[in-house]
Design a protein around this motif. Structure first.
Motif, PDB file in Angstrom:
ATOM      1  N   MET A 221       0.783  -1.237   0.000  1.00  0.00           N
ATOM      2  CA  MET A 221       0.000   0.000   0.000  1.00  0.00           C
ATOM      3  C   MET A 221       0.819   1.294   0.000  1.00  0.00           C
ATOM      4  O   MET A 221       0.236   2.368   0.003  1.00  0.00           O
ATOM      5  CB  MET A 221      -1.044  -0.021   1.123  1.00  0.00           C
ATOM      6  N   HIS A 222       2.138   1.190  -0.019  1.00  0.00           N
ATOM      7  CA  HIS A 222       2.946   2.401  -0.274  1.00  0.00           C
ATOM      8  C   HIS A 222       4.307   2.017  -0.847  1.00  0.00           C
ATOM      9  O   HIS A 222       5.100   1.335  -0.183  1.00  0.00           O
ATOM     10  CB  HIS A 222       3.137   3.236   0.996  1.00  0.00           C
ATOM     11  N   THR A 223       4.523   2.425  -2.089  1.00  0.00           N
ATOM     12  CA  THR A 223       5.822   2.187  -2.737  1.00  0.00           C
ATOM     13  C   THR A 223       6.178   3.438  -3.544  1.00  0.00           C
ATOM     14  O   THR A 223       5.383   4.365  -3.662  1.00  0.00           O
ATOM     15  CB  THR A 223       5.780   1.014  -3.745  1.00  0.00           C
ATOM     16  N   HIS A 224       7.382   3.380  -4.122  1.00  0.00           N
ATOM     17  CA  HIS A 224       7.797   4.412  -5.078  1.00  0.00           C
ATOM     18  C   HIS A 224       8.029   3.739  -6.429  1.00  0.00           C
ATOM     19  O   HIS A 224       8.909   4.136  -7.185  1.00  0.00           O
ATOM     20  CB  HIS A 224       9.053   5.120  -4.571  1.00  0.00           C
ATOM     21  N   LEU A 225       7.250   2.708  -6.705  1.00  0.00           N
ATOM     22  CA  LEU A 225       7.353   1.984  -7.977  1.00  0.00           C
ATOM     23  C   LEU A 225       6.340   2.544  -8.961  1.00  0.00           C
ATOM     24  O   LEU A 225       5.363   3.185  -8.564  1.00  0.00           O
ATOM     25  CB  LEU A 225       7.091   0.490  -7.762  1.00  0.00           C
TER      26      LEU A 225
ATOM     27  N   THR B  56      -0.742  10.320   6.162  1.00  0.00           N
ATOM     28  CA  THR B  56       0.279  11.219   6.698  1.00  0.00           C
ATOM     29  C   THR B  56       1.402  10.356   7.250  1.00  0.00           C
ATOM     30  O   THR B  56       1.171   9.429   8.027  1.00  0.00           O
ATOM     31  CB  THR B  56      -0.280  12.127   7.813  1.00  0.00           C
ATOM     32  N   MET B  57       2.609  10.663   6.795  1.00  0.00           N
ATOM     33  CA  MET B  57       3.793   9.948   7.278  1.00  0.00           C
ATOM     34  C   MET B  57       4.598  10.993   8.046  1.00  0.00           C
ATOM     35  O   MET B  57       5.123  11.937   7.457  1.00  0.00           O
ATOM     36  CB  MET B  57       4.571   9.377   6.099  1.00  0.00           C
ATOM     37  N   ILE B  58       4.647  10.819   9.363  1.00  0.00           N
ATOM     38  CA  ILE B  58       5.146  11.909  10.216  1.00  0.00           C
ATOM     39  C   ILE B  58       6.484  11.541  10.870  1.00  0.00           C
ATOM     40  O   ILE B  58       6.643  10.427  11.380  1.00  0.00           O
ATOM     41  CB  ILE B  58       4.110  12.218  11.333  1.00  0.00           C
TER      42      ILE B  58
ATOM     43  N   CYS C 225       5.857  -0.163   8.960  1.00  0.00           N
ATOM     44  CA  CYS C 225       7.031   0.141   9.772  1.00  0.00           C
ATOM     45  C   CYS C 225       7.981   0.802   8.789  1.00  0.00           C
ATOM     46  O   CYS C 225       8.648   0.140   7.996  1.00  0.00           O
ATOM     47  CB  CYS C 225       7.635  -1.134  10.360  1.00  0.00           C
ATOM     48  N   TRP C 226       7.981   2.090   8.826  1.00  0.00           N
ATOM     49  CA  TRP C 226       8.521   2.926   7.759  1.00  0.00           C
ATOM     50  C   TRP C 226      10.036   3.107   7.864  1.00  0.00           C
ATOM     51  O   TRP C 226      10.534   3.456   8.923  1.00  0.00           O
ATOM     52  CB  TRP C 226       7.793   4.281   7.844  1.00  0.00           C
ATOM     53  N   TRP C 227      10.752   2.856   6.756  1.00  0.00           N
ATOM     54  CA  TRP C 227      12.117   3.341   6.548  1.00  0.00           C
ATOM     55  C   TRP C 227      13.086   2.815   7.605  1.00  0.00           C
ATOM     56  O   TRP C 227      13.423   1.661   7.589  1.00  0.00           O
ATOM     57  CB  TRP C 227      12.060   4.856   6.553  1.00  0.00           C
TER      58      TRP C 227
ATOM     59  N   SER D 295       6.025  -1.837   1.567  1.00  0.00           N
ATOM     60  CA  SER D 295       7.454  -2.084   1.286  1.00  0.00           C
ATOM     61  C   SER D 295       8.268  -0.808   1.160  1.00  0.00           C
ATOM     62  O   SER D 295       9.447  -0.797   1.452  1.00  0.00           O
ATOM     63  CB  SER D 295       7.613  -2.908   0.006  1.00  0.00           C
ATOM     64  N   ASP D 296       7.637   0.281   0.691  1.00  0.00           N
ATOM     65  CA  ASP D 296       8.376   1.513   0.389  1.00  0.00           C
ATOM     66  C   ASP D 296       9.448   1.272  -0.679  1.00  0.00           C
ATOM     67  O   ASP D 296      10.404   2.052  -0.801  1.00  0.00           O
ATOM     68  CB  ASP D 296       9.015   2.129   1.647  1.00  0.00           C
ATOM     69  N   ALA D 297       9.282   0.205  -1.452  1.00  0.00           N
ATOM     70  CA  ALA D 297      10.280  -0.113  -2.474  1.00  0.00           C
ATOM     71  C   ALA D 297      10.434   1.046  -3.462  1.00  0.00           C
ATOM     72  O   ALA D 297       9.460   1.660  -3.868  1.00  0.00           O
ATOM     73  CB  ALA D 297       9.859  -1.380  -3.226  1.00  0.00           C
TER      74      ALA D 297
HETATM   75 ZN    ZN Z   1       7.920   6.290   0.788  1.00  0.00          ZN
END
Ligand code: ZN
Ligand code: FIX
Length: 431
Positions: A42-46, A274-276, A341-343, A371-373
Motif C-alpha cells: 500500500m505504499h511504494t515508489h514503484l 500522513t507519514m510523520i 514500519c517505515w524506513w 514495502s516503500d520499495a
Molecule cells: Zn515512501
C-alpha cells in the motif's frame, strides 16, 4: 484446562480449515498461510510500465538505493561529492566493492540485494557485476514486472504520484491506461512546501493562484486537486511531514491542508495518508540518503482525528518513540488506521517490537507493513522478510489465544492475514 482448545479437534484432520489446531500445528499453519497469501503493497515508489524510465529496476538501481548509499559512506573514504560525480554504473560498482566484496553484507539493506540475486539464481559472491547486468539487461520490463510481483506474493502495488513533478506530469497529461496491478496516489509534499515554489508550479499549470495565497487561490487549489483526482483516480492522498509538524497551524501549508486538502479528501471520499517524523536533509551531502528522524508531537494527529471525524487518516510515524502513542490514538479514533514500519523502522528487531505492540493493542485492525520499495525487485526481499518476521509473532499470538481457551483454526488465521494485508486497506480506501 489448557488442553481445552486442542480437544475440539474435528475429524477430517489438520487440513480441515475449521479444525482446532494444536500448539505445534499453529506454527506450520501460520507459516504456510503467510507464505501463500497474496498481499497489497500500500505504499511504494514503484511505477507501472507506462511511466517508462521513471520506474527503477535492475542491479545498478538496486545497488544505488539510498539506504545503501548511506551505508557506503560508513565504509568508503570516497566523499559524497566524488561519488555523485561518478556514472550510475561506477557508483554501483563502488558500492558492490565496499559493501559486498570487502565487507560482509549483513545489514538489512545489503542482505536484501543478496536475497534478490539469489531469487534470480545469480551469484552473490562475484567480484563484479557482469553476470547480474547481463541477466537484467535481457529482461523485458512488461514481463519482468508481473513476474517480480508474483515472486513477492503481491497482487497490487500502490505508487507515489507527484502532480508537480515535471517528468511525471508529462506522462499523466498524455493520458495513460490504468494498469490492473498499479494504483495511483496523489502525493502533496510539494504543494505543502514553502508557498513560493508550488505557487509558480500551479500557475504554470494554469491555475489562478496568487503569490500571497489571496483572492481565489484556495478555490484554485481545490480545482487543481479535483483535476488531478479525476486524472489519476488515486486510492488516497498523501503527505510526508516533519517531526515538527503542528496542526492546526497558522501557516500557508496549514491553511492549504485545512481549507483545500481535507475538504477534497471528503469530496472524493479518499483517506489522507500522513507519514510523520522525517527530518529532511540532516546531511544534504548525502542527497536522498541524507534525511533523518525526529520524535513528533502527535497532538497534531489528535487534532486532525478529533476535529475532522469525516476524514479518514492512514498514518505511519517514523520515530520508534512515537509508536505506542500511535496505537493509543488508534484506540481513541476509528478514523485512524496505523500502517507500516517505515524506513529506519523496517528492520526485523524493530518490526517485531512494533507489530507485537499493535496486535496487543489493536488486534488485527491495522496494516502491518508496506514495502516503500523504490526499485522493483526490492519487493522480493522486503515482503519475504515481512513474512519471516511475522511468522513467530503470529504463532505466539495464536498460541496464547489457544492457551486461553480460544479455538484457533486455519480458516481464522487466513481471515486475519487477509484482513491485515488486504482488506483493512481495501475497505479503508473503498476499493
Ligand atoms: Zn515512501
Ligand atoms: O516520503 C516517503 O515516502 C519516504 O518513504 C521516502 O521519501 C524515503 O526516501 C524512503 O525511500 C523511505 O523508505
Amino acid at each position: 484446562m489448557e488442553a481445552k482448545a486442542f480437544e475440539q479437534s474435528e475429524p477430517g484432520g489438520e487440513s480441515h480449515p475449521r479444525y482446532a489446531l494444536t500448539a505445534e500445528q499453529i506454527h506450520s499453519a501460520v507459516k504456510d498461510v503467510l507464505a501463500t497469501s497474496q498481499f497489497i503493497d500500500m505504499h511504494t515508489h514503484l511505477y507501472s510500465p507506462a511511466f517508462g524510465k521513471i520506474g527503477l529496476w535492475g542491479i545498478d538501481e538496486l545497488l544505488t538505493y539510498h539506504y545503501l548509499e548511506a551505508e557506503f559512506f560508513r565504509y568508503s573514504a570516497m566523499t559524497p561529492e566524488q561519488y555523485w560525480s561518478l556514472s550510475k554504473a561506477a557508483q554501483a560498482e563502488a558500492i558492490w566493492q565496499a559493501l559486498f566484496v570487502d565487507n560482509s553484507p549483513v545489514s538489512e539493506a545489503t542482505r536484501g540485494v543478496v536475497a534478490v540475486l539469489t531469487a534470480f539464481g545469480l551469484p552473490t559472491d562475484a567480484s563484479g557485476l557482469t553476470e547480474a547486468r547481463t541477466f537484467f539487461r535481457s529482461q523485458a520490463v512488461e514481463e519482468h514486472i508481473p513476474k517480480v510481483l508474483a515472486m513477492a506474493g503481491i497482487t497490487s502495488v500502490v505508487m507515489t504520484n507527484d502532480p508537480l513533478d515535471a517528468e511525471e506530469q508529462l506522462v499523466w497529461m498524455k493520458g495513460i491506461e490504468p494498469h490492473p496491478q498499479f494504483q495511483a496516489v496523489l502525493r502533496l509534499d510539494r504543494l505543502l512546501r514553502e508557498w513560493s515554489e508550488p505557487w509558480a508550479m500551479l500557475a504554470g499549470q494554469g491555475y489562478a493562484v496568487d503569490n500571497q495565497l489571496a483572492g481565489k487561490s484556495m478555490a484554485e487549489i481545490r480545482r487543481f486537486l479535483t483535476d488531478w483526482c479525476k486524472r489519476m483516480a488515486p486510492v488516497y492522498m498523501a503527505i510526508s511531514l516533519p517531526d515538527s509538524f503542528q496542526f492546526p497551524e497558522d501557516t500557508v501549508a496549514g491553511k492549504i491542508l485545512r481549507e483545500a486538502v481535507l475538504p477534497s479528501c471528503r469530496e472524493f471520499n479518499l483517506p489522507l495518508s500522513t507519514m510523520i517524523g522525517v527530518r529532511r536533509q540532516v546531511n544534504p551531502r548525502l542527497r536522498l540518503g541524507g534525511d533523518g528522524v525526529g520524535r513528533a508531537d502527535l497532538r497534531a494527529l489528535e487534532n486532525l482525528c478529533l476535529n475532522y471525524p469525516d476524514n479518514r487518516f492512514l498514518v505511519s510515524v517514523l520515530s520508534r518513540e512515537n509508536q505506542h502513542e500511535l496505537c493509543v490514538y488508534a484506540r481513541k479514533f476509528n478514523n485512524l488506521m496505523p500502517f507500516g514500519c517505515w524506513w529506519f523502522l523496517n528492520n526485523p528487531s524493530v518490526v517485531e517490537e512494533i507489530t507485537r505492540e499493535r496486535i496487543e493493542m489493536l488486534g488485527t485492525s491495522f496494516i502491518p507493513q508496506h514495502s516503500d520499495a523504490r526499485v522493483l525487485e526490492q519487493v522480493i526481499y522486503k515482503w519475504r522478510n515481512t513474512r519471516h518476521t511475522l511468522t513467530p509473532i503470529l504463532t505466539e499470538t495464536y498460541r496464547s489465544l489457544a492457551r486461553d481457551g480460544g479455538k484457533v483454526t486455519r480458516q481464522g488465521i487466513q481471515r486475519d492475514v487477509h484482513r491485515l494485508f488486504c482488506s483493512n486497506f481495501t475497505e479503508w480506501t473503498g476499493r
